[in-house]
Design a protein around this motif. Structure first.
Motif, PDB file in Angstrom:
ATOM      1  N   ARG A   5       0.843  -1.190   0.000  1.00  0.00           N
ATOM      2  CA  ARG A   5       0.000   0.000   0.000  1.00  0.00           C
ATOM      3  C   ARG A   5       0.881   1.244   0.000  1.00  0.00           C
ATOM      4  NH1 ARG A   5      -0.476   2.486   5.025  1.00  0.00           N
ATOM      5  NH2 ARG A   5       0.557   1.382   6.733  1.00  0.00           N
ATOM      6  N   HIS A  60       3.721   5.529 -19.086  1.00  0.00           N
ATOM      7  CA  HIS A  60       2.314   5.684 -18.719  1.00  0.00           C
ATOM      8  C   HIS A  60       1.879   4.555 -17.783  1.00  0.00           C
ATOM      9  CE1 HIS A  60       0.560   8.757 -21.682  1.00  0.00           C
ATOM     10  NE2 HIS A  60       0.148   9.083 -20.477  1.00  0.00           N
ATOM     11  N   ASP A  61       2.275   3.334 -18.110  1.00  0.00           N
ATOM     12  CA  ASP A  61       1.908   2.187 -17.269  1.00  0.00           C
ATOM     13  C   ASP A  61       2.455   2.357 -15.851  1.00  0.00           C
ATOM     14  OD1 ASP A  61       0.723   0.992 -19.477  1.00  0.00           O
ATOM     15  OD2 ASP A  61       2.493  -0.225 -19.956  1.00  0.00           O
ATOM     16  N   ASP A  64       0.614   5.270 -14.060  1.00  0.00           N
ATOM     17  CA  ASP A  64      -0.774   4.870 -13.776  1.00  0.00           C
ATOM     18  C   ASP A  64      -0.837   3.894 -12.600  1.00  0.00           C
ATOM     19  OD1 ASP A  64      -1.622   6.471 -15.835  1.00  0.00           O
ATOM     20  OD2 ASP A  64      -2.018   4.826 -17.243  1.00  0.00           O
ATOM     21  N   ARG A  65       0.122   2.982 -12.538  1.00  0.00           N
ATOM     22  CA  ARG A  65       0.181   2.013 -11.435  1.00  0.00           C
ATOM     23  C   ARG A  65       0.338   2.731 -10.092  1.00  0.00           C
ATOM     24  NH1 ARG A  65       5.024  -2.540 -11.047  1.00  0.00           N
ATOM     25  NH2 ARG A  65       4.654  -3.263  -8.899  1.00  0.00           N
ATOM     26  N   LYS A  67      -0.305   5.985  -9.376  1.00  0.00           N
ATOM     27  CA  LYS A  67      -1.440   6.859  -9.079  1.00  0.00           C
ATOM     28  C   LYS A  67      -2.671   6.060  -8.658  1.00  0.00           C
ATOM     29  CE  LYS A  67      -0.309  10.915 -11.905  1.00  0.00           C
ATOM     30  NZ  LYS A  67      -0.737  11.745 -13.050  1.00  0.00           N
ATOM     31  N   ALA A  68      -2.867   4.902  -9.276  1.00  0.00           N
ATOM     32  CA  ALA A  68      -4.023   4.072  -8.928  1.00  0.00           C
ATOM     33  C   ALA A  68      -3.976   3.619  -7.478  1.00  0.00           C
ATOM     34  CB  ALA A  68      -4.097   2.857  -9.854  1.00  0.00           C
ATOM     35  N   ALA A  69      -2.753   3.504  -6.946  1.00  0.00           N
ATOM     36  CA  ALA A  69      -2.587   3.090  -5.551  1.00  0.00           C
ATOM     37  C   ALA A  69      -2.566   4.276  -4.589  1.00  0.00           C
ATOM     38  CB  ALA A  69      -1.296   2.289  -5.404  1.00  0.00           C
ATOM     39  N   GLY A  70      -2.679   5.487  -5.123  1.00  0.00           N
ATOM     40  CA  GLY A  70      -2.688   6.673  -4.283  1.00  0.00           C
ATOM     41  C   GLY A  70      -1.367   7.405  -4.197  1.00  0.00           C
TER      42      GLY A  70
END
Length: 272
Positions: A5, A60-61, A64-65, A67-70
């Motif tokens: 996390r 980008h991948d 994005d990974r 940012k998706a986790a915060g």
């Protein structure tokens, strides 16, 4: 491994980390681990979008990974073979998040072939990306680190930097690769001795054999070597531990990932 996390109040809270070679593999994993501890991550590589490389993975991948986790992350596409691109990378990274606190020199371009067949162009390109780019990027971020009396540079090397020993078995054409990594390690220890008093740590993490797209394309994992494959989490954890290390206690290390974690009594964290 602990649960993966983002901890915005982690040990790297507010720190700005620039990671090169971050579109896939080890660089992407390092970005994830530093972001998990609250770092603001700037990911850089040549591949920003799908289709720009024959290998899977893009900036980008990676972003994005995170940012998706915060996490807090941006990317800057850059070709580290060009001095102007290296300068622009640092400028844009600092414009995004502020002065660089952590520099991870992971980017590489590698050709495997015997010395007798090695072209000057390929030799110079490998030296530029694997040796001079880390040197130049360090020059660009060090003034700020020294002024703040705080900073960390982590260079990614390889066991290829170790001198071959007899009886010689012949090689896979890795002489130039080993030359680059040996030079990077000597640069690391030399720079560490220069800037320890300024509060800056400079270390090497040398991964074992890791199953990444780059390793796959060179065919380095086979029946003879598959037992030596190391989880990517070990390398990411080792980089994190050195990135937060006190330069008075841990600098100038050429650290192999798994032995370093054993020395510290740690298991690698799972990655977001």
């Amino acid at each position: 491994m602990s649960d993966a996390r983002i901890n915005p109040n982690g040990s790297l809270r507010g720190k700005v980390a620039l990671v090169t070679g971050a579109s896939r593999g080890i660089g992407e994993a390092i970005c994830a681990r530093l972001a998990m501890e609250g770092a603001h991550v700037v990911a850089s590589a040549r591949t920003a979008e799908a289709g720009e490389s024959r290998l899977p993975g893009t900036l980008h991948d990676t972003v994005d990974r995170l940012k998706a986790a915060g996490g807090q992350a941006v990317f800057v596409k850059a070709d580290l073979a060009q001095a102007s691109e290296r300068e622009r990378l640092v400028e844009e990274a600092e414009a995004a998040f502020g002065p660089i606190d952590i520099l991870v020199n992971n980017a590489a371009i590698t050709y495997f072939m015997p010395v007798v067949d090695f072209t000057e162009k390929r030799f110079k390109l490998m030296m530029e990306v694997q040796v001079y780019a880390p040197f130049h990027l360090s020059q660009l971020v060090l003034p700020g680190m020294i002024a703040r009396k705080s900073g960390s540079i982590v260079n990614i090397s390889s066991p290829a930097g170790i001198h071959p020993k007899p009886p010689y078995q012949g090689g896979r054409g890795g002489t130039v690769y080993g030359l680059c990594k040996a030079a990077l390690e000597r640069f690391t220890t030399g720079l560490a001795s220069e800037v320890q008093a300024d509060g800056v740590a400079v270390n090497v993490v040398s991964p074992g054999l890791v199953d990444t797209p780059g390793v796959a394309v060179h065919g380095l994992i086979n029946e003879a070597t598959k037992s030596r494959v190391q989880p990517i989490e070990y390398i990411a954890e080792a980089v994190y531990q050195l990135a937060k290390a006190d330069p008075q206690a841990m600098t100038g290390r050429v650290a192999y990932a798994e032995p370093l974690l054993k020395e510290l009594g740690l298991e690698p964290a799972a990655l977001i």
